[in-house]
Design a protein around this motif. Structure first.
Motif, mmCIF file in Angstrom:
data_model
loop_
_atom_site.group_PDB
_atom_site.id
_atom_site.type_symbol
_atom_site.label_atom_id
_atom_site.label_comp_id
_atom_site.label_asym_id
_atom_site.label_seq_id
_atom_site.Cartn_x
_atom_site.Cartn_y
_atom_site.Cartn_z
ATOM 1 N N THR A 1 0.823 -1.218 0.000
ATOM 2 C CA THR A 1 0.000 0.000 0.000
ATOM 3 C C THR A 1 0.853 1.263 0.000
ATOM 4 O OG1 THR A 1 -0.232 -0.112 2.425
ATOM 5 C CG2 THR A 1 -1.986 -1.100 1.095
ATOM 6 N N THR A 2 2.029 1.217 0.613
ATOM 7 C CA THR A 2 2.912 2.387 0.595
ATOM 8 C C THR A 2 3.453 2.632 -0.812
ATOM 9 O OG1 THR A 2 3.550 2.053 2.905
ATOM 10 C CG2 THR A 2 5.001 3.422 1.570
ATOM 11 N N ILE A 3 3.909 1.576 -1.471
ATOM 12 C CA ILE A 3 4.420 1.707 -2.839
ATOM 13 C C ILE A 3 3.303 2.116 -3.794
ATOM 14 C CG2 ILE A 3 5.344 0.405 -4.800
ATOM 15 C CD1 ILE A 3 7.069 -1.148 -2.793
ATOM 16 N N ALA A 4 2.159 1.436 -3.701
ATOM 17 C CA ALA A 4 1.031 1.759 -4.576
ATOM 18 C C ALA A 4 0.527 3.176 -4.322
ATOM 19 C CB ALA A 4 -0.097 0.754 -4.372
ATOM 20 N N ALA B 1 14.232 11.449 -5.216
ATOM 21 C CA ALA B 1 14.189 11.759 -3.788
ATOM 22 C C ALA B 1 12.925 11.183 -3.147
ATOM 23 C CB ALA B 1 14.249 13.273 -3.577
ATOM 24 N N GLU B 2 11.809 11.286 -3.841
ATOM 25 C CA GLU B 2 10.547 10.810 -3.270
ATOM 26 C C GLU B 2 10.527 9.290 -3.148
ATOM 27 O OE1 GLU B 2 7.298 11.974 -1.258
ATOM 28 O OE2 GLU B 2 8.669 13.320 -2.308
ATOM 29 N N MET B 3 11.112 8.593 -4.119
ATOM 30 C CA MET B 3 11.186 7.138 -4.019
ATOM 31 C C MET B 3 12.064 6.720 -2.850
ATOM 32 S SD MET B 3 11.068 5.479 -7.847
ATOM 33 C CE MET B 3 12.248 6.554 -8.659
ATOM 34 N N GLU B 4 13.173 7.419 -2.659
ATOM 35 C CA GLU B 4 14.048 7.075 -1.543
ATOM 36 C C GLU B 4 13.360 7.364 -0.206
ATOM 37 O OE1 GLU B 4 17.120 5.391 0.378
ATOM 38 O OE2 GLU B 4 16.685 5.333 -1.768
ATOM 39 N N ARG B 5 12.613 8.464 -0.121
ATOM 40 C CA ARG B 5 11.861 8.756 1.103
ATOM 41 C C ARG B 5 10.831 7.664 1.376
ATOM 42 N NH1 ARG B 5 11.226 14.126 -1.397
ATOM 43 N NH2 ARG B 5 12.997 15.403 -0.717
ATOM 44 N N THR B 6 10.221 7.161 0.315
ATOM 45 C CA THR B 6 9.235 6.093 0.465
ATOM 46 C C THR B 6 9.889 4.842 1.034
ATOM 47 O OG1 THR B 6 7.941 6.968 -1.390
ATOM 48 C CG2 THR B 6 7.544 4.682 -0.778
ATOM 49 N N VAL B 7 11.059 4.505 0.517
ATOM 50 C CA VAL B 7 11.802 3.347 1.020
ATOM 51 C C VAL B 7 12.170 3.549 2.485
ATOM 52 C CG1 VAL B 7 13.962 2.045 0.837
ATOM 53 C CG2 VAL B 7 12.702 2.675 -1.242
ATOM 54 N N GLN B 8 12.679 4.721 2.819
ATOM 55 C CA GLN B 8 13.105 4.984 4.190
ATOM 56 C C GLN B 8 11.917 5.011 5.149
ATOM 57 O OE1 GLN B 8 16.216 4.794 5.142
ATOM 58 N NE2 GLN B 8 16.709 4.450 2.973
ATOM 59 N N PHE B 9 10.791 5.522 4.686
ATOM 60 C CA PHE B 9 9.578 5.494 5.506
ATOM 61 C C PHE B 9 9.202 4.060 5.856
ATOM 62 C CE2 PHE B 9 4.956 4.826 5.464
ATOM 63 C CZ PHE B 9 4.591 5.554 6.586
ATOM 64 N N LEU B 10 9.237 3.205 4.850
ATOM 65 C CA LEU B 10 8.927 1.793 5.098
ATOM 66 C C LEU B 10 9.919 1.156 6.059
ATOM 67 C CD1 LEU B 10 7.812 0.366 1.625
ATOM 68 C CD2 LEU B 10 6.585 0.123 3.795
#
Length: 223
Positions: free
Chosen positions: A180-183, A202-211
């Motif tokens: 759900t985070t990736i989607a 940057a936004e993809m890396e933030r998404t990874v780090q959030f997870l």
């Protein structure tokens, strides 16, 4: 890549082209454009025929109903959306250290699916718009996820939990949070706010780090 080329690639099965006439390609292309612009319910087959430059009867020679035409678009989109999990060597590669960590795995998965959505966006838009309104699409999605994705994803999560990298919350919760985070990022990036001034890397890396900061055993919310 021209419009017909990406559509032909989307419709491929096991890497091989599906035999379709030029008129069928035009019908599918027109249907994707119209469904994406107006939605399935508000689009008539006469409008699709006009945009495709064919007689309306030609559509019904190839697709018995408008719903069949929709499913001809959605079905290959569904299979392509879970493509990484369909590869025979996928789980083996994860276990044999292609990915040293769960973080490496989700980063690669996110980048892969980002490129997929970017490439096939018109068909993806139709799928995301219509899944809530058609039981057939929801059932097909659930079947594909259960058959091709869930067990492999479960193995991967358990593997990294056993290594002590992920906290010992239920595996299903880890899978749900990851997907759900990736989607959610992809939906916002390409459908909800496509014109926003995105810094995709940057936004993809933030998404990874959030997870990872949420799921990490050492410093996560569940520590």
């Amino acid at each position: 890549m021209n419009e017909q080329q990406w559509l032909k690639e989307l419709l491929q099965r096991n890497g091989e082209d599906v035999k379709l006439s030029e008129k069928q390609i035009k019908i599918l292309q027109a249907a994707i454009e119209m469904f994406a612009e107006k939605g399935y319910a508000a689009t008539s087959t006469s409008e699709i025929a006009k945009r495709a430059g064919v007689a309306e009867g030609t559509i019904f020679r190839h697709y018995k109903t408008k719903k069949d035409l929709l499913l001809a678009i959605v079905t290959p989109t569904l299979f392509k959306s879970v493509a990484p999990f369909l590869a025979k060597e996928f789980v083996k590669e994860v276990f044999e250290s292609q990915y040293q960590s769960y973080e490496d795995f989700i980063r690669a998965l996110l980048r892969n699916r980002y490129q997929f959505v970017k490439k096939y966006l018109p068909a993806i838009r139709v799928f995301w718009q219509e899944i809530a309104f058609h039981a057939e699409i929801k059932e097909q999605f659930q079947r594909i996820f259960t058959t091709h994705v869930y067990q492999k994803f479960k193995q991967i999560v358990e593997h990294f939990q056993e290594k002590g990298e992920l906290t010992a919350i239920p595996v299903d919760s880890v899978i749900r949070m990851t997907i759900t985070t990736i989607a959610g990022f992809l939906l916002t990036r390409f459908i909800v706010l496509p014109d926003y001034d995105w810094d995709d890397e940057a936004e993809m890396e933030r998404t990874v780090q959030f997870l990872m900061h949420g799921l990490s055993k050492k410093d996560g919310w569940f520590a």
